[in-house]
Design an enzyme around this catalytic site. Structure first.
Site, PDB file in Angstrom:
ATOM      1  N   ARG A 128       0.863  -1.181   0.000  1.00 24.63           N
ATOM      2  CA  ARG A 128       0.000   0.000   0.000  1.00 24.63           C
ATOM      3  C   ARG A 128       0.900   1.231   0.000  1.00 24.63           C
ATOM      4  O   ARG A 128       1.951   1.243   0.630  1.00 24.63           O
ATOM      5  CB  ARG A 128      -0.922   0.022   1.231  1.00 24.63           C
ATOM      6  CG  ARG A 128      -2.071  -0.977   1.167  1.00 24.63           C
ATOM      7  CD  ARG A 128      -3.074  -0.603   0.084  1.00 24.63           C
ATOM      8  NE  ARG A 128      -4.248  -1.466   0.081  1.00 24.63           N
ATOM      9  CZ  ARG A 128      -4.352  -2.570  -0.632  1.00 24.63           C
ATOM     10  NH1 ARG A 128      -3.333  -2.976  -1.372  1.00 24.63           N
ATOM     11  NH2 ARG A 128      -5.460  -3.279  -0.606  1.00 24.63           N
ATOM     12  N   HIS A 165      -1.517   0.764  -9.702  1.00 18.32           N
ATOM     13  CA  HIS A 165      -2.103  -0.172  -8.731  1.00 18.32           C
ATOM     14  C   HIS A 165      -2.838  -1.312  -9.449  1.00 18.32           C
ATOM     15  O   HIS A 165      -4.053  -1.485  -9.314  1.00 18.32           O
ATOM     16  CB  HIS A 165      -3.044   0.541  -7.767  1.00 18.32           C
ATOM     17  CG  HIS A 165      -3.261  -0.206  -6.494  1.00 18.32           C
ATOM     18  ND1 HIS A 165      -3.639   0.397  -5.318  1.00 18.32           N
ATOM     19  CD2 HIS A 165      -3.137  -1.533  -6.197  1.00 18.32           C
ATOM     20  CE1 HIS A 165      -3.756  -0.514  -4.363  1.00 18.32           C
ATOM     21  NE2 HIS A 165      -3.466  -1.701  -4.879  1.00 18.32           N
ATOM     22  N   GLU A 224      -4.023   7.970  -4.565  1.00 15.25           N
ATOM     23  CA  GLU A 224      -4.375   7.254  -5.794  1.00 15.25           C
ATOM     24  C   GLU A 224      -5.735   7.718  -6.302  1.00 15.25           C
ATOM     25  O   GLU A 224      -6.678   7.822  -5.514  1.00 15.25           O
ATOM     26  CB  GLU A 224      -4.392   5.739  -5.542  1.00 15.25           C
ATOM     27  CG  GLU A 224      -3.014   5.192  -5.198  1.00 15.25           C
ATOM     28  CD  GLU A 224      -3.004   3.684  -4.988  1.00 15.25           C
ATOM     29  OE1 GLU A 224      -4.076   3.047  -5.066  1.00 15.25           O
ATOM     30  OE2 GLU A 224      -1.913   3.141  -4.736  1.00 15.25           O
TER      31      GLU A 224
END
Length: 328
Positions: free
Chosen positions: A236, A284, A265
């Site tokens: 993360r 991601h 993000e």
């Protein structure tokens, strides 16, 4: 029959499974559903299938009948666990089905950063490859090097297998618990955190995001790493101090980085990491293949149906395990 709300598009087989067992509504608008629209849709919902919306007291105030929230994700830092406990709401996630896919991507980042694949791809496409170019194009080897894995969960184990058996890498790891089976089968060596940072050629972060892991990697940690080391993050974004990482890369404190995750993000276009040639950046996509995302959605559907029909879901998050919904 229990009623559930599906807040994002899911594959037909997952939707069919839900339809077989529950009444359901789904978001059919353009783009991603807003938090406000989602809360307006939950007044009589027993269950909710989502990807990452924050589940907190404000949210749960709009969902008085909610029994369960099913994340299509292995992570669940969007869950306010105390709020969910107070309301008797079960939370589930989708571990394991994405292990091998994320491990593939971690190796791709290692190879791409070490051999400068995106950087040199751009050079060729921009017509900058000149006859006689040799040493300026050099990268570093991956095979035979030392890989330090921070967080030896099941994804970490899958990465370690690839690295050891495919690239003959030496594996060392730092984890809350020792993994004797990995030590026996792969020759993995348990190392204290600081020792791992100081002696690894590749440092790979694969920890969940918790208060304890927030900015686990900062200036002090990057300064411990070899100047020839490459940092990889597939966990993360909040587990890394991005300002410290940027500084370490700019000043050649470390050689390069491969990142699939960011503190914010989608990442801001002004993030200085995007301007560095020695950083491989991805949006991601750790589990983003059709096969794996379909498997995750189906598992999330099964978790949700079990929870709202009184069964024990296969994947209740550990902090909420053993909790049965008080909303019968």
């Amino acid at each position: 029959m229990a009623k559930v709300y599906v807040a994002r598009p899911i594959p037909p087989e997952a939707e069919a499974y839900i339809a077989e067992h529950c009444e359901y509504e789904k978001w059919e608008g353009d783009g991603q559903i807003t938090r406000e629209e989602l809360m307006r849709s939950l007044s009589d919902a027993d269950g909710l299938l989502i990807t990452g919306e924050r589940i907190d007291d404000e949210f749960l105030d709009h969902a008085p009948k909610l029994k369960a929230v099913s994340n299509i994700s292995v992570g669940y830092n969007n869950f306010d666990l105390e709020a969910m406990k107070r309301r008797g709401v079960i939370g589930t996630n989708t571990p394991d089905v994405l292990n091998e896919t994320v491990a593939d991507l971690a190796l791709a980042l290692m190879l791409s950063a070490a051999r400068r694949v995106p950087e040199l791809d751009r050079m060729v496409k921009e017509g900058k490859w000149e006859k006689g170019d040799e040493e300026p194009l050099y990268g570093v080897d991956v095979h035979g090097k030392t890989l330090g894995i921070i967080g030896m969960g099941r994804i970490g184990e899958a990465i370690a297998r690839r690295a050891r058996l495919g690239f003959n890498m030496k594996i060392q790891y730092y984890n809350r618990r020792r993994k004797p089976e990995m030590e026996g089968t792969l020759g993995a060596v348990y190392a204290p955190f600081d020792d791992l940072l100081q002696t690894s050629d590749f440092v790979l972060l694969m920890v969940p995001f918790t208060p304890e892991t927030r900015r686990l990697m900062g200036r002090e940690q990057f300064r411990m790493m070899k100047k020839s080391a490459i940092f990889i993050n597939t966990s993360r974004g909040q587990t890394v101090d991005e300002e410290a990482l940027t500084e370490a890369l700019q000043t050649k404190e470390i050689l390069a980085a491969g990142l699939d995750v960011f503190e914010q993000e989608p990442v801001s276009k002004d993030n200085p990491l995007l301007k560095l040639p020695n950083v491989v950046t991805l949006p991601h996509i750790g589990s983003a293949t059709h096969q794996t995302r379909s498997a995750m959605a189906l598992l999330a559907a099964k978790n949700l149906v079990a929870a709202v029909t009184g069964e024990e879901p296969p994947n209740v998050v550990p902090e909420l395990k053993g909790q049965q919904s008080i909303k019968q």
